[in-house]
Write a protein that holds these residues in place. Structure first.
Motif, PDB file in Angstrom:
ATOM      1  N   ASN A   6      -0.745  -1.015  -3.839  1.00  8.53           N
ATOM      2  CA  ASN A   6      -0.519   0.237  -3.519  1.00  8.53           C
ATOM      3  C   ASN A   6      -1.473   1.284  -4.317  1.00  8.53           C
ATOM      4  OD1 ASN A   6       1.104   3.005  -4.194  1.00  8.53           O
ATOM      5  ND2 ASN A   6       1.581   2.000  -2.249  1.00  8.53           N
ATOM      6  N   PHE A   7      -1.836   2.406  -3.731  1.00 13.80           N
ATOM      7  CA  PHE A   7      -2.551   3.698  -4.094  1.00 13.80           C
ATOM      8  C   PHE A   7      -2.524   3.843  -5.524  1.00 13.80           C
ATOM      9  CE2 PHE A   7      -3.740   7.852  -5.121  1.00 13.80           C
ATOM     10  CZ  PHE A   7      -4.644   7.959  -4.420  1.00 13.80           C
ATOM     11  N   ASN A   8      -1.188   4.041  -5.744  1.00 14.76           N
ATOM     12  CA  ASN A   8      -0.530   4.236  -7.186  1.00 14.76           C
ATOM     13  C   ASN A   8      -0.978   3.464  -8.243  1.00 14.76           C
ATOM     14  OD1 ASN A   8       0.462   6.683  -6.248  1.00 14.76           O
ATOM     15  ND2 ASN A   8       2.182   5.856  -5.305  1.00 14.76           N
ATOM     16  N   ALA A   9      -1.116   1.992  -7.891  1.00 13.50           N
ATOM     17  CA  ALA A   9      -1.411   1.105  -8.994  1.00 13.50           C
ATOM     18  C   ALA A   9      -3.055   1.059  -9.027  1.00 13.50           C
ATOM     19  CB  ALA A   9      -1.090  -0.445  -8.371  1.00 13.50           C
ATOM     20  N   ILE A  10      -3.880   1.977  -8.268  1.00 12.96           N
ATOM     21  CA  ILE A  10      -5.285   1.950  -8.395  1.00 12.96           C
ATOM     22  C   ILE A  10      -5.687   3.317  -9.030  1.00 12.96           C
ATOM     23  CG2 ILE A  10      -7.445   1.670  -7.117  1.00 12.96           C
ATOM     24  CD1 ILE A  10      -5.777   0.180  -4.910  1.00 12.96           C
ATOM     25  N   PHE A  11      -5.083   4.436  -8.510  1.00 11.32           N
ATOM     26  CA  PHE A  11      -5.319   5.890  -8.813  1.00 11.32           C
ATOM     27  C   PHE A  11      -4.192   6.370  -9.555  1.00 11.32           C
ATOM     28  CE2 PHE A  11      -8.049   4.408  -5.131  1.00 11.32           C
ATOM     29  CZ  PHE A  11      -9.160   4.667  -5.667  1.00 11.32           C
ATOM     30  N   LEU A  22      -7.696   3.996 -12.014  1.00 11.13           N
ATOM     31  CA  LEU A  22      -7.224   3.518 -13.387  1.00 11.13           C
ATOM     32  C   LEU A  22      -7.999   2.307 -13.916  1.00 11.13           C
ATOM     33  CD1 LEU A  22      -3.472   3.636 -12.120  1.00 11.13           C
ATOM     34  CD2 LEU A  22      -4.422   4.974 -13.831  1.00 11.13           C
ATOM     35  N   ARG A  23      -8.815   1.882 -13.132  1.00 10.91           N
ATOM     36  CA  ARG A  23      -9.734   0.708 -13.448  1.00 10.91           C
ATOM     37  C   ARG A  23     -11.143   0.751 -12.602  1.00 10.91           C
ATOM     38  NH1 ARG A  23      -6.946  -4.175 -10.797  1.00 10.91           N
ATOM     39  NH2 ARG A  23      -8.585  -5.334 -11.278  1.00 10.91           N
ATOM     40  N   PRO A  24     -11.911   0.002 -13.034  1.00 11.46           N
ATOM     41  CA  PRO A  24     -13.199   0.138 -11.947  1.00 11.46           C
ATOM     42  C   PRO A  24     -12.884  -0.322 -10.640  1.00 11.46           C
ATOM     43  CG  PRO A  24     -13.520  -0.821 -14.346  1.00 11.46           C
ATOM     44  CD  PRO A  24     -12.198  -0.737 -14.042  1.00 11.46           C
ATOM     45  N   VAL A  25     -13.439   0.522  -9.770  1.00 10.00           N
ATOM     46  CA  VAL A  25     -13.160   0.251  -8.218  1.00 10.00           C
ATOM     47  C   VAL A  25     -14.575   0.528  -7.410  1.00 10.00           C
ATOM     48  CG1 VAL A  25     -11.860   1.572  -6.388  1.00 10.00           C
ATOM     49  CG2 VAL A  25     -10.780   1.335  -8.502  1.00 10.00           C
ATOM     50  N   GLN A  31     -19.295   2.720  -6.657  1.00 14.05           N
ATOM     51  CA  GLN A  31     -18.349   2.108  -7.718  1.00 14.05           C
ATOM     52  C   GLN A  31     -18.047   3.367  -8.806  1.00 14.05           C
ATOM     53  OE1 GLN A  31     -19.114  -1.732  -9.461  1.00 14.05           O
ATOM     54  NE2 GLN A  31     -18.941  -1.013 -11.391  1.00 14.05           N
ATOM     55  N   MET A  32     -16.855   3.620  -9.115  1.00 12.01           N
ATOM     56  CA  MET A  32     -16.360   4.589  -9.978  1.00 12.01           C
ATOM     57  C   MET A  32     -15.396   3.762 -11.101  1.00 12.01           C
ATOM     58  SD  MET A  32     -13.756   6.292  -7.623  1.00 12.01           S
ATOM     59  CE  MET A  32     -14.311   5.785  -6.002  1.00 12.01           C
ATOM     60  N   SER A  33     -15.378   4.432 -12.230  1.00  8.08           N
ATOM     61  CA  SER A  33     -14.409   3.848 -13.395  1.00  8.08           C
ATOM     62  C   SER A  33     -13.503   5.082 -13.933  1.00  8.08           C
ATOM     63  CB  SER A  33     -15.474   3.631 -14.374  1.00  8.08           C
ATOM     64  OG  SER A  33     -16.274   2.434 -14.267  1.00  8.08           O
ATOM     65  N   PRO A  34     -12.517   4.559 -14.697  1.00 13.95           N
ATOM     66  CA  PRO A  34     -11.734   5.580 -15.291  1.00 13.95           C
ATOM     67  C   PRO A  34     -12.582   6.651 -16.073  1.00 13.95           C
ATOM     68  CG  PRO A  34     -10.772   3.396 -15.741  1.00 13.95           C
ATOM     69  CD  PRO A  34     -12.281   3.069 -15.063  1.00 13.95           C
ATOM     70  N   GLY A  35     -11.991   7.852 -15.889  1.00 15.28           N
ATOM     71  CA  GLY A  35     -12.779   9.137 -16.383  1.00 15.28           C
ATOM     72  C   GLY A  35     -13.298   9.816 -15.499  1.00 15.28           C
ATOM     73  N   VAL A  36     -13.683   9.121 -14.232  1.00 13.83           N
ATOM     74  CA  VAL A  36     -14.179   9.901 -13.210  1.00 13.83           C
ATOM     75  C   VAL A  36     -13.153  10.611 -12.281  1.00 13.83           C
ATOM     76  CG1 VAL A  36     -15.482   9.818 -10.894  1.00 13.83           C
ATOM     77  CG2 VAL A  36     -16.331   8.359 -12.991  1.00 13.83           C
ATOM     78  N   ILE A  67     -12.530  -4.301  -5.585  1.00 11.10           N
ATOM     79  CA  ILE A  67     -13.264  -3.880  -4.341  1.00 11.10           C
ATOM     80  C   ILE A  67     -12.264  -3.531  -3.233  1.00 11.10           C
ATOM     81  CG2 ILE A  67     -14.624  -4.358  -2.556  1.00 11.10           C
ATOM     82  CD1 ILE A  67     -16.248  -6.280  -4.718  1.00 11.10           C
ATOM     83  N   LEU A  68     -12.171  -2.353  -3.022  1.00 10.75           N
ATOM     84  CA  LEU A  68     -11.271  -1.929  -1.848  1.00 10.75           C
ATOM     85  C   LEU A  68     -11.985  -2.334  -0.130  1.00 10.75           C
ATOM     86  CD1 LEU A  68     -10.018   1.583  -2.831  1.00 10.75           C
ATOM     87  CD2 LEU A  68      -9.174  -0.806  -3.411  1.00 10.75           C
ATOM     88  N   LEU A  69     -11.125  -3.062   0.483  1.00  8.08           N
ATOM     89  CA  LEU A  69     -11.709  -3.738   1.463  1.00  8.08           C
ATOM     90  C   LEU A  69     -11.126  -3.128   2.942  1.00  8.08           C
ATOM     91  CD1 LEU A  69     -11.380  -7.379   0.603  1.00  8.08           C
ATOM     92  CD2 LEU A  69     -13.569  -6.312   0.514  1.00  8.08           C
ATOM     93  N   GLY A  70      -9.816  -2.574   2.819  1.00  3.28           N
ATOM     94  CA  GLY A  70      -9.235  -1.874   3.993  1.00  3.28           C
ATOM     95  C   GLY A  70      -8.169  -1.124   3.524  1.00  3.28           C
ATOM     96  N   ILE A  71      -7.503  -0.410   4.531  1.00  5.38           N
ATOM     97  CA  ILE A  71      -6.174   0.348   4.170  1.00  5.38           C
ATOM     98  C   ILE A  71      -5.069  -0.162   5.327  1.00  5.38           C
ATOM     99  CG2 ILE A  71      -5.392   2.891   4.246  1.00  5.38           C
ATOM    100  CD1 ILE A  71      -8.318   3.455   3.833  1.00  5.38           C
ATOM    101  N   PHE A  72      -3.826  -0.284   4.711  1.00  8.17           N
ATOM    102  CA  PHE A  72      -2.939  -0.712   5.684  1.00  8.17           C
ATOM    103  C   PHE A  72      -2.167   0.798   6.037  1.00  8.17           C
ATOM    104  CE2 PHE A  72      -3.199  -4.505   3.210  1.00  8.17           C
ATOM    105  CZ  PHE A  72      -3.150  -5.407   4.190  1.00  8.17           C
TER     106      PHE A  72
END
Length: 72
Positions: A6-11, A22-25, A31-36, A67-72
């Motif tokens: 879920n989005f809220n577990a990632i951002f 919340l973690r490198p994505v 690619q972005m990391s926490p703090g961005v 790595i985000l591959l797709g969206i449901f």
């Protein structure tokens, strides 16, 4: 291994409306990391994440990067 997250577990959504990972994505080669932090209208690989708040993503972890591959 591909997983559904879920989005809220990632951002995190901050009180000013900005989003921060919340973690490198990695999305579409970016690619972005926490703090961005970024706001509405910022596109990663052609995707404005504000359009997908609350949705689930198909993702795979590689070397500590989600790595985000797709969206449901």
């Amino acid at each position: 291994m591909e997983q559904r997250i879920n989005f809220n577990a990632i951002f995190r959504i901050h009180s000013d409306g900005s989003i921060e990972p919340l973690r490198p994505v990695r999305i579409g080669g970016v690619q972005m990391s926490p703090g961005v932090r970024f706001g509405r209208g910022v596109s990663f690989g052609g995707i404005d994440l504000f359009n997908f708040i609350g949705r689930d993503f198909s993702a795979e972890e590689q070397n500590g990067v989600l790595i985000l591959l797709g969206i449901f």
